[in-house]
Motif scaffolding. Structure first.
Motif, PDB file in Angstrom:
ATOM      1  N   UNK A  71     -54.570  54.739   2.435  1.00 32.83           N
ATOM      2  CA  UNK A  71     -54.052  53.454   1.970  1.00 32.83           C
ATOM      3  C   UNK A  71     -55.117  52.367   2.023  1.00 32.83           C
ATOM      4  N   UNK A  72     -55.876  52.336   3.104  1.00 33.58           N
ATOM      5  CA  UNK A  72     -56.937  51.328   3.239  1.00 33.58           C
ATOM      6  C   UNK A  72     -58.019  51.563   2.184  1.00 33.58           C
ATOM      7  N   UNK A  73     -58.332  52.825   1.948  1.00 32.78           N
ATOM      8  CA  UNK A  73     -59.345  53.159   0.948  1.00 32.78           C
ATOM      9  C   UNK A  73     -58.908  52.684  -0.440  1.00 32.78           C
ATOM     10  N   UNK A  74     -57.643  52.927  -0.796  1.00 29.33           N
ATOM     11  CA  UNK A  74     -57.138  52.528  -2.110  1.00 29.33           C
ATOM     12  C   UNK A  74     -57.014  51.011  -2.221  1.00 29.33           C
ATOM     13  N   UNK A  75     -56.702  50.366  -1.104  1.00 29.79           N
ATOM     14  CA  UNK A  75     -56.635  48.897  -1.088  1.00 29.79           C
ATOM     15  C   UNK A  75     -57.997  48.293  -1.412  1.00 29.79           C
ATOM     16  N   UNK A  76     -59.043  48.811  -0.773  1.00 29.31           N
ATOM     17  CA  UNK A  76     -60.397  48.297  -1.000  1.00 29.31           C
ATOM     18  C   UNK A  76     -60.852  48.561  -2.442  1.00 29.31           C
ATOM     19  N   UNK A  77     -60.502  49.738  -2.953  1.00 32.89           N
ATOM     20  CA  UNK A  77     -60.880  50.076  -4.329  1.00 32.89           C
ATOM     21  C   UNK A  77     -60.186  49.147  -5.325  1.00 32.89           C
ATOM     22  N   UNK A  78     -58.897  48.885  -5.101  1.00 35.11           N
ATOM     23  CA  UNK A  78     -58.155  47.994  -5.997  1.00 35.11           C
ATOM     24  C   UNK A  78     -58.712  46.579  -5.942  1.00 35.11           C
TER      25      UNK A  78
ATOM     26  N   UNK B 155     -55.614  51.524 -10.541  1.00 31.80           N
ATOM     27  CA  UNK B 155     -56.015  51.203  -9.171  1.00 31.80           C
ATOM     28  C   UNK B 155     -54.943  50.386  -8.464  1.00 31.80           C
ATOM     29  N   UNK B 156     -54.334  49.434  -9.182  1.00 35.13           N
ATOM     30  CA  UNK B 156     -53.267  48.624  -8.605  1.00 35.13           C
ATOM     31  C   UNK B 156     -52.078  49.495  -8.235  1.00 35.13           C
ATOM     32  N   UNK B 157     -51.698  50.401  -9.128  1.00 31.43           N
ATOM     33  CA  UNK B 157     -50.568  51.295  -8.864  1.00 31.43           C
ATOM     34  C   UNK B 157     -50.865  52.201  -7.672  1.00 31.43           C
ATOM     35  N   UNK B 158     -52.072  52.767  -7.622  1.00 27.92           N
ATOM     36  CA  UNK B 158     -52.455  53.659  -6.525  1.00 27.92           C
ATOM     37  C   UNK B 158     -52.408  52.954  -5.177  1.00 27.92           C
ATOM     38  N   UNK B 159     -52.765  51.677  -5.147  1.00 34.38           N
ATOM     39  CA  UNK B 159     -52.771  50.924  -3.890  1.00 34.38           C
ATOM     40  C   UNK B 159     -51.376  50.843  -3.275  1.00 34.38           C
ATOM     41  N   UNK B 160     -50.346  50.872  -4.127  1.00 33.61           N
ATOM     42  CA  UNK B 160     -48.972  50.775  -3.639  1.00 33.61           C
ATOM     43  C   UNK B 160     -48.239  52.115  -3.647  1.00 33.61           C
TER      44      UNK B 160
ATOM     45  N   UNK C 285     -54.460  42.725   0.198  1.00 28.07           N
ATOM     46  CA  UNK C 285     -54.364  42.954   1.644  1.00 28.07           C
ATOM     47  C   UNK C 285     -52.993  43.536   1.960  1.00 28.07           C
ATOM     48  N   UNK C 286     -52.977  44.800   2.375  1.00 28.20           N
ATOM     49  CA  UNK C 286     -51.717  45.493   2.626  1.00 28.20           C
ATOM     50  C   UNK C 286     -51.434  45.689   4.113  1.00 28.20           C
ATOM     51  N   UNK C 287     -52.127  44.941   4.956  1.00 31.89           N
ATOM     52  CA  UNK C 287     -51.914  45.077   6.406  1.00 31.89           C
ATOM     53  C   UNK C 287     -50.469  44.770   6.778  1.00 31.89           C
TER      54      UNK C 287
END
Length: 253
Positions: free
Chosen positions: A140-147, A196-201, A156-158
């Protein structure tokens, strides 16, 4: 007949009770009547009700009578939100594994999450996907940074991960709604950015597209209402409190 049911409907109700509950309950006249009333007044099918009874019983309702009372109370809460109890509770019944993992307060938290999801054009299965994705912390953190890199803005998905961990799926959806942006922003993104946005969530691009449309509609509707729904919000919260306790009280009578 009073609830718009016929002999064929009653036979189907009996079949669903036996098929989904098996030997867990006695096929009584009273239970069949409860199912007829749920179907006639709330549009909750016997298949849905018979799947909900054991999971509500497992999270605090006192037996099938308490579970039926809980379904009725939650149905009233859903109606107050302007949605179909049969549709929302059917959505919950289709996600029993997710319900078993994250249900709190007699399952009220996930029913409210299903309501919030429907207003964004999503189903409870999408909430389950978001939750599971966020709780895979490393990915999740990896995908957040990529997005964040691809979109050129901070994602920021913390807080979203914290809400997922504590079972606050309604708050989680609000956090997602806040971060996905509106339809105009989404339309400016290219295909790589949308993915990328979809993957982050933990969603599909099509689900995000529906969410941003629902997000835009919700913001527009709230602005038009001008804050005049305070009484309705209070009523919804009160019904939620009632639903959390109804199953326990009904089963004890």
């Amino acid at each position: 007949k009073a609830f718009g049911q016929d002999a064929e409907s009653v036979a189907q109700i009996q079949k669903d009770i036996l098929g989904n509950l098996g030997g867990q309950v006695k096929l009584s006249k009273e239970l069949v009547m409860d199912f007829i009333q749920l179907q006639g007044t709330l549009g909750v099918t016997s298949d849905t009700a018979s799947k909900l009874i054991p999971i509500f019983d497992a999270v605090g309702a006192a037996g099938e009578r308490g579970a039926v009372a809980q379904i009725e109370s939650l149905g009233a809460l859903i109606q107050l939100e302007g949605l179909s109890p049969g549709q929302i509770l059917g959505d919950v019944a289709s996600n029993t594994e997710f319900f078993a993992k994250f249900a709190k307060d007699g399952g009220t938290n996930l029913v409210r999450a299903a309501v919030s999801a429907r207003k964004l054009g999503l189903e409870l299965s999408a909430v389950a996907s978001i939750t599971e994705s966020l709780l895979d912390f490393e990915t999740s953190i990896e995908k957040q940074l990529e997005a964040s890199l691809l979109l050129g803005r901070q994602i920021n998905l913390d807080r979203a991960r914290q809400l997922a961990l504590t079972g606050d799926q309604e708050g989680l959806l609000e956090e997602v709604r806040r971060q996905v942006g509106d339809e105009a922003e989404f339309n400016r993104l290219n295909v790589v950015q949308r993915k990328a946005l979809a993957d982050a969530f933990g969603l599909q691009v099509e689900q995000v597209a529906r969410a941003v449309r629902g997000n835009t509609a919700a913001v527009t509707g709230a602005a038009a209402a001008g804050g005049g729904d305070e009484l309705q919000r209070t009523s919804v919260n009160l019904l939620g409190d009632i639903a959390r306790n109804t199953g326990k009280f009904a089963g004890a009578i």
